[in-house]
Design an enzyme around this catalytic site. Structure first.
Site, PDB file in Angstrom:
ATOM      1  N   PHE A 233       0.866  -1.176   0.000  1.00 13.03           N
ATOM      2  CA  PHE A 233       0.000   0.000   0.000  1.00 13.03           C
ATOM      3  C   PHE A 233       0.901   1.224   0.000  1.00 13.03           C
ATOM      4  CE2 PHE A 233      -2.079   3.610   1.775  1.00 13.03           C
ATOM      5  CZ  PHE A 233      -3.393   3.541   1.337  1.00 13.03           C
ATOM      6  N   GLU A 234       0.812   1.997  -1.050  1.00 11.58           N
ATOM      7  CA  GLU A 234       1.550   3.246  -1.099  1.00 11.58           C
ATOM      8  C   GLU A 234       0.775   4.236  -1.953  1.00 11.58           C
ATOM      9  OE1 GLU A 234       4.607   2.022  -4.773  1.00 11.58           O
ATOM     10  OE2 GLU A 234       5.409   2.563  -2.804  1.00 11.58           O
ATOM     11  N   ILE A 235       0.841   5.498  -1.582  1.00  9.91           N
ATOM     12  CA  ILE A 235       0.290   6.568  -2.409  1.00  9.91           C
ATOM     13  C   ILE A 235       1.474   7.391  -2.884  1.00  9.91           C
ATOM     14  CG2 ILE A 235      -1.191   8.601  -2.495  1.00  9.91           C
ATOM     15  CD1 ILE A 235      -2.892   7.387  -0.328  1.00  9.91           C
TER      16      ILE A 235
END
Length: 327
Positions: A233-235
Site C-alpha cells: 500500500f503506497e500513495i
C-alpha cells in the site's frame, strides 16, 4: 489498452511486491468534486503508545485546491484471484471510494476474463480499465524463491476513510505516503546500499538537505539498516517517479544489474529514493487507514479512530520489533 493521461497520484492497493519499475500512463479521466474534505482532527492530536510522531503540515489556505485529486487505484492481479479480491474491493468501496469514485486500473499478464470484468465493475460506480502487465511470472518467481507472502495478493481495509487521502497529499505537498514499514531481507539486496552510496558521491546535487537518511541508516549513511516502506500500500506522486532525479537514480541502479542478478525490489528502491530526494514533510504516515496484507496489519490504536474500525489494535504491526514505523 491503457491510454496516456494526466493522472498524478496513484495508490497501489494490491501489489505483487516484486514489481520493479514501470511507466504508468493511465487513462484519460475527468473527475470533479463539490467541496474539499478537511483532514481528520486526529492528525493534530494522535495518542499512540509509541515514539511515532504525527505532525500536521500547515499549508496556507490560498494554496489549497478544490475538488478531487487527479488519481486512480492500480491493482496488480490474476484472473484466479477474482473472488478473493472482490472482498477487498467491497471493503475499499464501502470504507472510502463510494463517496469519491476514483477509477481503477487493473493490470495482468494475460487478458482479463469477461467474468473478472463483469464482477469487478459491478462493485463500483467508478470507471474501470483492464490491461496486461507482468504479474504471474513475478508471483511464480517469488514463490520459488520463498519470498514471504510473495504469491498472496489479498488485502483488507478495516477503517472508514472519511476524508480524501489523495486530496490530502495534494494539498499538503506530500509526495509519498504509507501505512506499514519493515526491514528488508539482506540477502535480496546485498550490494544495493553500496550502489546507493556511489550515486550519492557522484550526484550530491540530487540529495535533499532536509532528508530522511535517519530512517534508512543508523550511522549517517555508512550502512543501510534495511528499513523500507511496504509498497503493498503506497500513495505516490507520479511526478516524483517521473522526475529527473528519480529517473537518474533508477538508471544508475539499473546499469549495476542488481534488479536481475540480485533481487532488488520496488519497496527498498522507492523508500531509499523518497527518503533521500524528498523533504521530511513530503513523506506521510496515514495512521487513519487500517490495512492488512496477510500477517502484517496497521490498526490505529487511537480511541477515536477505533470507533471507525473493526481491527484489533493489539495486533498492530507498528509495535512489532520487525517494524520500522517507530523510527
Amino acid at each position: 489498452m491503457i491510454r496516456r493521461s494526466n493522472i498524478k497520484y496513484l495508490v497501489l492497493v494490491l501489489l505483487a511486491i516484486y514489481i520493479l519499475h514501470w511507466s504508468f500512463t493511465g487513462t484519460n479521466l475527468k473527475v470533479s468534486w463539490s467541496e474539499q474534505p478537511e483532514p481528520l482532527e486526529s492528525h493534530k492530536n494522535l495518542k499512540l503508545d509509541t515514539k511515532i510522531e504525527q505532525k500536521e503540515v500547515t499549508v496556507p489556505d490560498n494554496t489549497r485546491q478544490i475538488g478531487k485529486a487527479n488519481a486512480c487505484f492500480v491493482v496488480l492481479i490474476r484472473n484466479s484471484d477474482l473472488h478473493e479480491f472482490r472482498n477487498t474491493m467491497r471493503q475499499l468501496e464501502d470504507r472510502f471510494n463510494h463517496k469519491y469514485n476514483y477509477p481503477y486500473v487493473f493490470l495482468n499478464d494475460v487478458p482479463f476474463t469477461e467474468e473478472f470484468k463483469k464482477l469487478t465493475s459491478a462493485l463500483t460506480k467508478s470507471k474501470t480499465e483492464y490491461d496486461m502487465g507482468i504479474l504471474n511470472e513475478k508471483l511464480e518467481e517469488m514463490r520459488k524463491n520463498e519470498v514471504i507472502y510473495g504469491d498472496s495478493p489479498g488485502v483488507h481495509f478495516y477503517c472508514d476513510i472519511d476524508f480524501d487521502p489523495f486530496a490530502y497529499v495534494r494539498d499538503h505537498d506530500i509526495k509519498y505516503a504509507f501505512t506499514i514499514s519493515m526491514y528488508e531481507y539482506q540477502n535480496t539486496i546485498p550490494t544495493l546500499w553500496d550502489t546507493v552510496k556511489e550515486f550519492i558521491k557522484q550526484y550530491p546535487q540530487y540529495i535533499e538537505k532536509d532528508n530522511l537518511m535517519d530512517f534508512l541508516s543508523d550511522d549517517n549513511g555508512e550502512t543501510y539498516n534495511l528499513c523500507h516502506f511496504w509498497s503493498n500500500f503506497e500513495i505516490g506522486d507520479l511526478n516524483f517517479w517521473r522526475s529527473e532525479t528519480y529517473l537518474k537514480f533508477f538508471d544508475f541502479l539499473d546499469k549495476k544489474g542488481g534488479f536481475f542478478y540480485e533481487r532488488w525490489g520496488d519497496a527498498p528502491v522507492h523508500s531509499i529514493a523518497a527518503a533521500l530526494f524528498l523533504k521530511k514533510h513530503q513523506i506521510h504516515f496515514f495512521n487513519e487507514i487500517g490495512y492488512r496484507h496477510d500477517n502484517f496489519m496497521h490498526c490505529p490504536k487511537d480511541d477515536k479512530l477505533q470507533l471507525k474500525c473493526h481491527c484489533d489494535p493489539n495486533e498492530n504491526f507498528d509495535f512489532d520489533g520487525y517494524s520500522c514505523t517507530g523510527r
